[in-house]
Design a protein around this motif. Structure first.
Motif, PDB file in Angstrom:
ATOM      1  N   GLY A  86       0.826  -1.202   0.000  1.00 45.08           N
ATOM      2  CA  GLY A  86       0.000   0.000   0.000  1.00 45.08           C
ATOM      3  C   GLY A  86       0.859   1.250   0.000  1.00 45.08           C
ATOM      4  N   ASN A 108      -4.634   0.798  -2.482  1.00 50.06           N
ATOM      5  CA  ASN A 108      -4.921   0.335  -1.124  1.00 50.06           C
ATOM      6  C   ASN A 108      -6.187  -0.488  -0.998  1.00 50.06           C
ATOM      7  OD1 ASN A 108      -2.664   1.756  -0.417  1.00 50.06           O
ATOM      8  ND2 ASN A 108      -3.647   3.049   1.109  1.00 50.06           N
ATOM      9  N   THR A 135      -4.695  -3.058   7.525  1.00 47.49           N
ATOM     10  CA  THR A 135      -5.358  -1.781   7.290  1.00 47.49           C
ATOM     11  C   THR A 135      -4.531  -0.704   7.987  1.00 47.49           C
ATOM     12  OG1 THR A 135      -6.902  -1.974   9.165  1.00 47.49           O
ATOM     13  CG2 THR A 135      -7.595  -2.911   7.060  1.00 47.49           C
ATOM     14  N   SER A 136      -5.029  -0.130   9.054  1.00 51.98           N
ATOM     15  CA  SER A 136      -4.311   0.944   9.735  1.00 51.98           C
ATOM     16  C   SER A 136      -5.174   1.427  10.886  1.00 51.98           C
ATOM     17  CB  SER A 136      -4.062   2.111   8.765  1.00 51.98           C
ATOM     18  OG  SER A 136      -3.610   3.267   9.439  1.00 51.98           O
ATOM     19  N   GLY A 139      -7.895   3.137   9.549  1.00 41.32           N
ATOM     20  CA  GLY A 139      -8.989   2.370   8.999  1.00 41.32           C
ATOM     21  C   GLY A 139     -10.158   2.250   9.946  1.00 41.32           C
ATOM     22  N   TYR A 149      -6.319   8.375   2.443  1.00 46.68           N
ATOM     23  CA  TYR A 149      -5.777   7.158   3.058  1.00 46.68           C
ATOM     24  C   TYR A 149      -6.815   6.486   3.943  1.00 46.68           C
ATOM     25  CZ  TYR A 149      -2.374   4.262   5.625  1.00 46.68           C
ATOM     26  OH  TYR A 149      -1.669   3.214   6.178  1.00 46.68           O
ATOM     27  N   SER A 152      -9.526   4.726   1.980  1.00 45.00           N
ATOM     28  CA  SER A 152      -9.111   3.430   1.424  1.00 45.00           C
ATOM     29  C   SER A 152      -9.059   2.360   2.499  1.00 45.00           C
ATOM     30  CB  SER A 152      -7.755   3.558   0.732  1.00 45.00           C
ATOM     31  OG  SER A 152      -6.703   3.799   1.651  1.00 45.00           O
ATOM     32  N   LYS A 153      -8.620   2.720   3.689  1.00 45.54           N
ATOM     33  CA  LYS A 153      -8.489   1.742   4.767  1.00 45.54           C
ATOM     34  C   LYS A 153      -9.843   1.410   5.404  1.00 45.54           C
ATOM     35  CE  LYS A 153      -3.985   1.194   4.539  1.00 45.54           C
ATOM     36  NZ  LYS A 153      -3.370  -0.105   4.182  1.00 45.54           N
ATOM     37  N   GLU A 157     -11.691  -2.311   5.654  1.00 42.85           N
ATOM     38  CA  GLU A 157     -12.286  -2.873   6.865  1.00 42.85           C
ATOM     39  C   GLU A 157     -13.698  -3.383   6.594  1.00 42.85           C
ATOM     40  OE1 GLU A 157     -11.520  -2.003  10.617  1.00 42.85           O
ATOM     41  OE2 GLU A 157      -9.409  -1.615  10.218  1.00 42.85           O
ATOM     42  N   GLU A 178      -4.707  -3.735  12.381  1.00 44.30           N
ATOM     43  CA  GLU A 178      -4.709  -2.271  12.448  1.00 44.30           C
ATOM     44  C   GLU A 178      -3.461  -1.767  13.159  1.00 44.30           C
ATOM     45  OE1 GLU A 178      -9.583  -2.042  12.814  1.00 44.30           O
ATOM     46  OE2 GLU A 178      -8.326  -2.216  14.594  1.00 44.30           O
TER      47      GLU A 178
END
Length: 283
Positions: A86, A108, A135-136, A139, A149, A152-153, A157, A178
């Protein structure tokens, strides 16, 4: 799944992907490590009898199918897919061009979909497998300067939470990961971070200050990606792996705060929210 599994990892030429691949190899697993440039994969991971380095642009659906077939040709199966590749299009929403927003989603979001679509037939045939998608914190928690960003995350999810129901009957597990701030190359300008193309006076001062702040954080992140790699290997070995793994104390605190905020907002308007049913008393 057996004690020795075949891992398919995207974005394995640098950053977190290298540490995940290294941890899987160290645990005795076979690893299919992919990136756009296989030479960079080999430079990062070296030569290993259990390692197959493949060139893969995750935005190319046919390339994903070809890579999945190459993995099966070499190792006979795919047990664990790690959607890791990503990038980060940073900026305030109005300063991110439409093209940048679409590129962010293409890499992503649609990238992991391409790879997963190519690998799920293999896992369904096996009646086993584990899809892990990175993801992050962004996310699950919206953040300033992260409109593209986070979008996209968050999309990842929602897809992963729903994918679970599709594939569970085939013995396939899903896990959302995450991560918080880990010391990877995500904030390296030109590598993974792309700044906004547009400039609007109202945002100019904040944009300049925020870019400087993001740049200053590179190399100062508190998370150790090697420990995350080891954690994912441990999670993949569980009989019942988690649907979601929050990686890092910073994200744990943030998710707890977000959960409390959601509950507070539900409670604040519970009475109004509960008055939406059609009145059938006069039917």
């Amino acid at each position: 799944m057996s004690s020795k599994n075949v891992w398919f990892i995207t974005g394995a030429a640098r950053g977190m992907g290298v540490d995940i691949a290294t941890a899987a190899l160290a645990a005795g697993h076979a690893v299919v490590a992919t990136a756009r440039d296989t030479q960079k994969v080999t430079a990062a991971l070296g030569e290993h009898e259990n390692l197959l380095a493949l060139s893969l642009d995750i935005t190319d659906p046919q390339a994903s199918i070809t890579a999945a077939q190459a993995a099966v040709d070499r190792f006979g199966r795919i047990d664990v897919l790690v959607n890791n590749a990503g990038n980060f299009y940073a900026g305030y929403f109005e300063e991110i061009s439409d093209q940048q927003m679409r590129k962010q989603m293409e890499t992503n979001f649609f990238g992991p979909l391409n790879v997963t679509r190519a690998i799920l037939p293999v896992m369904r045939t096996q009646r086993s497998g584990h899809v892990i998608t990175i993801t992050s914190a962004a996310g699950i928690i919206g953040q300033e300067f992260c409109a593209a960003y986070a979008a996209s995350k968050f999309a990842l999810e929602g897809w992963m939470e729903s994918l679970r129901y599709d594939v569970e009957p085939f013995g396939i597990y899903t896990t959302i990961v995450e991560p918080g701030f880990f010391r990877t190359e995500l904030l390296v300008e030109g590598a993974s971070s792309i700044w906004p193309e547009l400039s609007i006076d109202d945002y100019a001062e904040r944009t300049t200050a925020t870019i400087a702040a993001w740049k200053s954080m590179n190399g100062q992140q508190g998370g150790d990606p090697a420990k995350l790699g080891a954690a994912l290997v441990a999670i993949a070995a569980l009989e019942n792996p988690p649907l979601r793994f929050v990686a890092g104390a910073d994200v744990v605190a943030g998710v707890e705060q977000k959960a409390r905020l959601l509950l507070d907002q539900v409670d604040a308007h519970r009475e109004l929210s509960s008055t939406m049913a059609i009145d059938t008393s006069n039917d």
